[in-house]
Write a protein that holds these residues in place. Structure first.
Motif, PDB file in Angstrom:
ATOM      1  N   PHE A 277       0.811  -1.217   0.000  1.00 56.49           N
ATOM      2  CA  PHE A 277       0.000   0.000   0.000  1.00 56.49           C
ATOM      3  C   PHE A 277       0.847   1.272   0.000  1.00 56.49           C
ATOM      4  N   ASN A 278       2.153   1.136  -0.108  1.00 58.70           N
ATOM      5  CA  ASN A 278       3.036   2.287   0.001  1.00 58.70           C
ATOM      6  C   ASN A 278       2.764   3.092   1.259  1.00 58.70           C
ATOM      7  N   TYR A 279       2.516   2.392   2.350  1.00 58.84           N
ATOM      8  CA  TYR A 279       2.200   3.053   3.604  1.00 58.84           C
ATOM      9  C   TYR A 279       3.503   3.479   4.272  1.00 58.84           C
ATOM     10  N   PRO A 280       3.608   4.750   4.676  1.00 59.24           N
ATOM     11  CA  PRO A 280       4.940   5.300   4.989  1.00 59.24           C
ATOM     12  C   PRO A 280       5.539   4.886   6.323  1.00 59.24           C
ATOM     13  N   GLY A 281       5.433   3.629   6.711  1.00 58.78           N
ATOM     14  CA  GLY A 281       5.990   3.211   7.996  1.00 58.78           C
ATOM     15  C   GLY A 281       7.386   2.625   7.872  1.00 58.78           C
ATOM     16  N   LEU A 282       7.771   1.862   8.895  1.00 55.58           N
ATOM     17  CA  LEU A 282       9.121   1.299   8.926  1.00 55.58           C
ATOM     18  C   LEU A 282       9.343   0.254   7.847  1.00 55.58           C
ATOM     19  N   GLY A 283       8.274  -0.445   7.446  1.00 55.99           N
ATOM     20  CA  GLY A 283       8.421  -1.486   6.436  1.00 55.99           C
ATOM     21  C   GLY A 283       8.831  -0.906   5.102  1.00 55.99           C
ATOM     22  N   LEU A 284       8.159   0.176   4.726  1.00 58.11           N
ATOM     23  CA  LEU A 284       8.498   0.833   3.469  1.00 58.11           C
ATOM     24  C   LEU A 284       9.921   1.378   3.542  1.00 58.11           C
ATOM     25  N   LEU A 285      10.245   1.946   4.723  1.00 54.89           N
ATOM     26  CA  LEU A 285      11.590   2.473   4.935  1.00 54.89           C
ATOM     27  C   LEU A 285      12.621   1.360   4.790  1.00 54.89           C
ATOM     28  N   MET A 286      12.275   0.177   5.332  1.00 55.18           N
ATOM     29  CA  MET A 286      13.215  -0.934   5.277  1.00 55.18           C
ATOM     30  C   MET A 286      13.470  -1.360   3.837  1.00 55.18           C
ATOM     31  N   LYS A 287      12.400  -1.376   3.033  1.00 55.33           N
ATOM     32  CA  LYS A 287      12.597  -1.761   1.640  1.00 55.33           C
ATOM     33  C   LYS A 287      13.480  -0.735   0.917  1.00 55.33           C
TER      34      LYS A 287
END
Lengths: 278, 325
Positions: B274-284
Motif C-alpha cells: 500500500f506504500n504506507y509510509p511506515g518502517l516497512g516501506l523504509l526498510m525496503k
C-alpha cells in the motif's frame, strides 16, 4: 509405499484435488524447460503484450514471456520449499531426538537456543541476513533453515521424552540396545507422522518466506521467482491503472496461492488421518 | 514471588544482547563494504574512493580499531540510543525511525485488535455450532484459505477497492500537501488511508485467534459449571459468550502479545503493497540502497518491540493465572 497409498485413499475430495494440483505443479517444475519455447530470462517479443496464442500469459515490461517465467518460478519455489524442509526437518528432528533422549546439558542448551530464536521477529531478521549474506537461492535456503528447525525440534523432543519412559524402551535398554538402535526401531515409528506433518508445514513456510523476501526485492536476481515477478510488476508505476496487472500481477499471485493452499490442505488431511494436532 | 519475573526479564535482556551481538557481527563477517558498493554505481558515473579517503572514513567510523573496542563502542552507542548514521538519508538512523514509527505501530496495534476481536468471535461461533455446517465452513476457511500470504490478498484488495471501485486511495498514509480545515478533517483523511492496510494486516493472525478461541471455548463447554449453567436453563448464547468466552479470554490475551513478531513481519510486507509510509516501506528503501546502518537500526527497534511484547505476555500470564507463580 503401500501404506502411503492407503493414506491417500482416505483423503477427502478436497484433499485429493489438492494432491493432484500439487503433482501438476511438481511436473511443471521438473519439465519447465520443455514446456515453453521461450527462455525465462530473455526478451522475445514486444513488451507488455496481452495474452495471445503465442504468449499465453503475455509478456512483461521487457518483453519476456510470462508463462516461461511462471513455470521457471515453480522450480525455484519448490527447490526452496523442499530444500528448507529437508534441512530444517532432518536437522530439527535430530536435535529434538538428541535433546529428548539424552536430556541434561544438551537438552538445556538446545532448548534455550530455541527460546532465544523463537522471539526474534522472523521476517526482519531474514531481511538483515539476506542483505548481508547476499540473496542467492542457496543462501535463502540456509537462512530459512536457520529459522525453521525450532518447531520440529520442540515437537519431536516432547514426543521423544514421553516415549523414552515407556517400558518397552526401558527393557530394550536393559538388553543392551544402543541409542541408534532404539531410535530407528522404536522411536522413529512413533514420531514419523509428526515429522511428516512438520515437513509439509515447513515447505509452505519456506515458499511463503521466499516469496515475501523476493517481493521486497531480496530474491535471487538471476532466477525469476514468483515473488520477484510480483516485485517487478508492482514497481511498474501505475500498474493498477493499466490492463497489464491482469496477467502480470495475477499470474504469479495465483501460482503462489494454488501451491500454498494445496500444500496446506494436504497437511491438514495428514493431521486428520494420523489424528494429530500440531 | 517476584523471582520468576526477574528471571524472565533477565532472559529477555540476554536475548536482546544476543540480537545486538548478531547485529554487530553480521556486517563484519561479510565480504565487501558500502565503499565498494558506492564505487560501482549502476548508472555508470563511477565514483571511486582513493586509498586516503577510504582510510579517512575508516578512521571516522572507527573501523580500524581492534574488534573488541569496536564491540564495546557499538554496545555503548546502541544503549545510549545512537543507532548509527544513514548513508543514504544523511541523517541519524534514530531520527529517521522516530519519524516513521508511529505509522507502523498504529497499524500493528489496531489490526491486532481487529483480528483478535473478530477471530475470537468467529471462533466462539464455530464452537457454539460445533459439527454443524457453519463450523465446518469456518474451520476449513481458517485452516486452508488463511494460508494465503496476506500481502497477496492486499494486492487484490488494493486493486479492487482502490483502482477499480476507486473507494480508497492507492497509496500513502495521508493526502500530500493537503490543507486541513480542522483537526477532524485530518483524522478522517488519515483513517481513509488507514482502512485497507489495517484490514489486510489483520488477516495475518485472524486464523490463529480463531483456532485458539475455538479450542478453548470447546474445552470450557465440557466443564461442570457449564453443565450447571445449562441445568439452570440459561440460553446457549449466553452460556457461550458470557460464561465460556470470558474464561477463554486468557489464552487469547497471551496470544495477542505473542503475535507481534509475525504481525510486524506482515506489516513490513503490507506497507510495501500500500506504500504506507511506515518502517516497512523504509526498510525496503534501505534494502534497495543497501543502507546498512538503517536496515540494522530498523531491525534493532523491531526486535526490541517484539521482545518487550513477549515480556509483557509473560507478566500478564502470571497476573491472570496465579497457578504459574
Amino acid at each position: 509405499m503401500g501404506r502411503i497409498i492407503n493414506i491417500i485413499k482416505d483423503f477427502s475430495l478436497v484433499g485429493k484435488i489438492s494432491l493432484i494440483a500439487l503433482v501438476i505443479i511438481l511436473i511443471i517444475a521438473i519439465f519447465a524447460p520443455y514446456l515453453s519455447k521461450y527462455p525465462h530470462d530473455k526478451p522475445v517479443a514486444s513488451p507488455l503484450k496481452s495474452p495471445t496464442k503465442e504468449h499465453i500469459l503475455g509478456t512483461d515490461d521487457l518483453g519476456i514471456d510470462l508463462w516461461a517465467q511462471i513455470i521457471h518460478g515453480a522450480r525455484i519455489s519448490l527447490i526452496v520449499g523442499l530444500g528448507t524442509a529437508l534441512i530444517a526437518g532432518v536437522g530439527g528432528s535430530t536435535i529434538g531426538i538428541l535433546a529428548g533422549y539424552f536430556g541434561g546439558f544438551i537438552d538445556k542448551f538446545l532448548m534455550r537456543l530455541a527460546d532465544v530464536m523463537i522471539v526474534l521477529p522472523e521476517l526482519p531478521t531474514m531481511i538483515v541476513l539476506g542483505v548481508f549474506f547476499g540473496s542467492s537461492i542457496y543462501n535463502i535456503i540456509i537462512v530459512l533453515s536457520l529459522f525453521s528447525w525450532i518447531k520440529p525440534a520442540r515437537i519431536v523432543r516432547s514426543k521423544t521424552l514421553s516415549i523414552k519412559e515407556e517400558n518397552f524402551i526401558k527393557i530394550a535398554q536393559i538388553y543392551g540396545a544402543k541409542f541408534h538402535y532404539i531410535t530407528i526401531k522404536h522411536i522413529m515409528p512413533y514420531i514419523f507422522p509428526l515429522i511428516l506433518i512438520s515437513f509439509i508445514k515447513l515447505i509452505n513456510r519456506a515458499i511463503i518466506a521466499e516469496a515475501s523476501l523476493s517481493f521486497l526485492g531480496l530474491g535471487d536476481p538471476t532466477s525469476k521467482s514468483w515473488g520477484l515477478i510480483l516485485n517487478y510488476a508492482i514497481n511498474f508505476s501505475g500498474i493498477y491503472f493499466t490492463p497489464y496487472w491482469k496477467w502480470w500481477v495475477l499470474s504469479p499471485l495465483i501460482a503462489i496461492t494454488i501451491t500454498v493452499v494445496s500444500i496446506a490442505i494436504i497437511g491438514r488431511e495428514f493431521e486428520k488421518i494420523f489424528k494429530l494436532k500440531i | 514471588m517476584n523471582k520468576p519475573i526477574i528471571g524472565k526479564a533477565l532472559e529477555y535482556i540476554i536475548t536482546f544482547f544476543i540480537i545486538l551481538t548478531l547485529n554487530f557481527m553480521v556486517p563484519r563477517l561479510m565480504p565487501g563494504d558500502p565503499f565498494t558498493f558506492l564505487s560501482n554505481d549502476e548508472v555508470g558515473v563511477s565514483f571511486t574512493f582513493t586509498e586516503e579517503e577510504i582510510k579517512k572514513y575508516k578512521d571516522y567510523y572507527g573501523l580500524n580499531k581492534p574488534i573488541t573496542t569496536q564491540y564495546v563502542d557499538y554496545l555503548k552507542n546502541t544503549l545510549s540510543g545512537y543507532l548509527g548514521y544513514s548513508i543514504f538519508y544523511n541523517d541519524e538512523v534514530l531520527n529517521i525511525i522516530t519519524e516513521r514509527i508511529t505509522w507502523t505501530i498504529s497499524l500493528v496495534f489496531i489490526s491486532t485488535l481487529i483480528s483478535a476481536f473478530s477471530g475470537s468471535l468467529l471462533g466462539s461461533i464455530s464452537a457454539y455450532y460445533r459439527h454443524r455446517k457453519i463450523d465446518k465452513v469456518l474451520y476449513f476457511f481458517f485452516v486452508s484459505i488463511s494460508q494465503i500470504p496476506p500481502f497477496l490478498i492486499g494486492l487484490l484488495i488494493l486493486y479492487y477497492f482502490g483502482a477499480y471501485l476507486k473507494l480508497f486511495p492507492l497509496s500513502g498514509g495521508i493526502t500530500p500537501f493537503m490543507e486541513y480545515n480542522s483537526y477532524w478533517h485530518k483524522i478522517i483523511d488519515l483513517a481513509y488511508h488507514f482502512i485497507l492496510p489495517a484490514l489486510t494486516l489483520s488477516f495475518v493472525n485472524i486464523g490463529n485467534f480463531y483456532l485458539v478461541s475455538r479450542n478453548s471455548v470447546i474445552e470450557i463447554l465440557s466443564k461442570d459449571y457449564i453443565t450447571t449453567a445449562k441445568a439452570k436453563a440459561l440460553k446457549k448464547r449466553r452460556i457461550v459468550f458470557v460464561h465460556a468466552l470470558r474464561n477463554a479470554i486468557f489464552p487469547i490475551v497471551t496470544r495477542i502479545f505473542l503475535s507481534f513478531g509475525t504481525v510486524i513481519g506482515g506489516a513490513v510486507l503490507i506497507e510495501n503493497v500500500f506504500n504506507y509510509p511506515g518502517l516497512g516501506l523504509l526498510m525496503k528503501e534501505a534494502v534497495f540502497y543497501r543502507d546498512y546502518p538503517l536496515i540494522q537500526g530498523i531491525f534493532t527497534i523491531m526486535a526490541l518491540f517484539v521482545l518487550t511484547m513477549n515480556l509483557l505476555s509473560d507478566l500478564i500470564n502470571k497476573k491472570l493465572d496465579p497457578r504459574l507463580s
